[in-house]
Design a protein around this motif. Sequence first.
Motif, short mmCIF file in Angstrom:
data_model
loop_
_atom_site.label_atom_id
_atom_site.label_comp_id
_atom_site.label_asym_id
_atom_site.label_seq_id
_atom_site.Cartn_x
_atom_site.Cartn_y
_atom_site.Cartn_z
N MET A 155 0.82 -1.21 0.00
CA MET A 155 0.00 0.00 0.00
C MET A 155 0.87 1.27 0.00
N LEU A 156 0.52 2.16 -0.86
CA LEU A 156 1.18 3.47 -0.88
C LEU A 156 0.61 4.31 0.25
N SER A 157 1.48 4.90 1.08
CA SER A 157 0.98 5.74 2.16
C SER A 157 0.43 7.05 1.59
N LYS A 158 -0.40 7.71 2.40
CA LYS A 158 -0.93 9.01 1.98
C LYS A 158 0.22 9.99 1.79
N LYS A 159 1.22 9.88 2.64
CA LYS A 159 2.37 10.78 2.52
C LYS A 159 2.99 10.69 1.14
N ALA A 160 3.27 9.47 0.71
CA ALA A 160 3.90 9.30 -0.59
C ALA A 160 2.96 9.77 -1.70
N LYS A 161 1.70 9.45 -1.56
CA LYS A 161 0.73 9.85 -2.57
C LYS A 161 0.64 11.38 -2.67
N TYR A 162 0.50 12.02 -1.52
CA TYR A 162 0.42 13.48 -1.51
C TYR A 162 1.71 14.09 -2.06
N ALA A 163 2.83 13.49 -1.70
CA ALA A 163 4.12 13.99 -2.18
C ALA A 163 4.16 13.98 -3.70
N ILE A 164 3.73 12.88 -4.30
CA ILE A 164 3.77 12.78 -5.76
C ILE A 164 2.83 13.80 -6.40
N LYS A 165 1.64 13.91 -5.82
CA LYS A 165 0.69 14.89 -6.36
C LYS A 165 1.27 16.31 -6.32
N ALA A 166 1.88 16.63 -5.17
CA ALA A 166 2.45 17.97 -5.01
C ALA A 166 3.60 18.18 -5.99
N LEU A 167 4.42 17.17 -6.17
CA LEU A 167 5.57 17.31 -7.05
C LEU A 167 5.15 17.51 -8.50
N PRO B 47 -1.24 -0.51 -5.23
CA PRO B 47 -0.78 0.37 -4.15
C PRO B 47 -1.82 1.38 -3.72
N VAL B 48 -2.76 1.69 -4.60
CA VAL B 48 -3.87 2.59 -4.27
C VAL B 48 -5.17 1.98 -4.78
N PRO B 49 -6.26 2.18 -4.03
CA PRO B 49 -7.54 1.57 -4.38
C PRO B 49 -8.03 1.92 -5.79
N MET C 115 0.58 4.16 -10.64
CA MET C 115 0.27 3.03 -9.75
C MET C 115 -0.45 1.91 -10.49
N LYS C 116 -1.15 2.27 -11.54
CA LYS C 116 -1.76 1.23 -12.37
C LYS C 116 -0.67 0.39 -13.03
N GLU C 117 0.39 1.03 -13.42
CA GLU C 117 1.51 0.29 -14.01
C GLU C 117 2.16 -0.63 -12.98
N VAL C 118 2.27 -0.14 -11.76
CA VAL C 118 2.85 -0.96 -10.70
C VAL C 118 1.94 -2.16 -10.43
N ARG C 119 0.65 -1.89 -10.34
CA ARG C 119 -0.30 -2.98 -10.11
C ARG C 119 -0.21 -4.05 -11.19
N ASP C 120 -0.18 -3.60 -12.43
CA ASP C 120 -0.14 -4.55 -13.55
C ASP C 120 1.13 -5.39 -13.50
N ALA C 121 2.23 -4.75 -13.18
CA ALA C 121 3.50 -5.48 -13.12
C ALA C 121 3.49 -6.51 -12.00
N THR C 122 2.94 -6.11 -10.86
CA THR C 122 2.85 -7.02 -9.71
C THR C 122 1.92 -8.18 -10.01
N ALA C 123 0.76 -7.87 -10.58
CA ALA C 123 -0.22 -8.90 -10.89
C ALA C 123 0.34 -9.89 -11.91
N LYS C 124 1.11 -9.39 -12.85
CA LYS C 124 1.69 -10.26 -13.87
C LYS C 124 2.58 -11.31 -13.20
#
Lengths: 147, 147
Positions: free
Chosen positions: A1-13, B87-89, B114-123
Amino acid sequence: MLSKKAKYAIKALIRLADHQGEPVRIADLARTEQIPPKFLELILLGLRNNGVLQSRKGKGGGYLLARDPAKIYLGQIVRMFDGPLAPVPCASQTAYVPCADCRNEAVCGVHLAMKEVRDATAKVLDGTSLASLRRKVDRVALLDHNR
Amino acid sequence: MLSKKAKYAIKALIRLADHQGEPVRIADLARTEQIPPKFLELILLGLRNNGVLQSRKGKGGGYLLARDPAKIYLGQIVRMFDGPLAPVPCASQTAYVPCADCRNEAVCGVHLAMKEVRDATAKVLDGTSLASLRRKVDRVALLDHNR
DNA sequence: ATTTACCCTATCTATCAGATAGAGTTAAAA
DNA sequence: TTTTAACTCTATCTGATAGATAGGGTAAAT
């Protein structure tokens, strides 16, 4: 699971990459990205202390990218907030720790499978920069608009 | 992060695949795989209730695989204990939930990456069965032995 | 009948993610 | 030089959850 911190960080970046050179205030970033302001503050501070962002204090200040968005990879951001990409420590490249309950790692099925997951994840995240991500989003946005 | 439950489950399943047809007792499994017995009990029960294992009660009883190890995929096991692979819902195929803070998912960088990460993991995980994993381990063990 | 081994529910504890609070510091602008 | 906008930093709170343990119940084989 991606944490909210990492998610927010990416969005902000991503947002900051759109304002290259121009400082953006925490409050503005928080509003446009729907992030609790004080929480975002913590996150941006972390990014700054890790050399990803730089800041300007006082009036007219704010945060901006510390380097070319083509040189900022999601892998670094995710590791910074969520630790190693590998699902188990024994499969980590950047933070390897052996399992206490493992007799022989070389022939451990969990190790083998999770190393593959780690490699696949790292390939995506270490291969995606803010710049390339932005390009991808733009491409999708165009398709989305044309339908 | 892979939970201990999922990790222990995989270890136990690999071991059970080595004893096809023969019931194995919780206590034996716990000892050979270094897993707290009562904790393992819970895990095996979960696997049984999800149709992955079957059990025999009483003297001479124990657990055994409910189907061909070539038909038991790591993806099912990991999802069972740790939930969706994404990693994200909003990037999940099997348990999609949109983000509250997302204006337009189609052009969200986090979603895209994250969709790319999911697909790679699922594969990897949906492509790895107990049988194929065992073959891989055997191959590595052979190399390991020959050095 | 007795023993063996699975079945199930309840509970405990420590850790941590997510979030908030508030006092401190710097620098630009009036 | 005073003011004010903005970042800096440390402390703390709260609820959820992972990991684990306890113990009585049930079924099957001998």
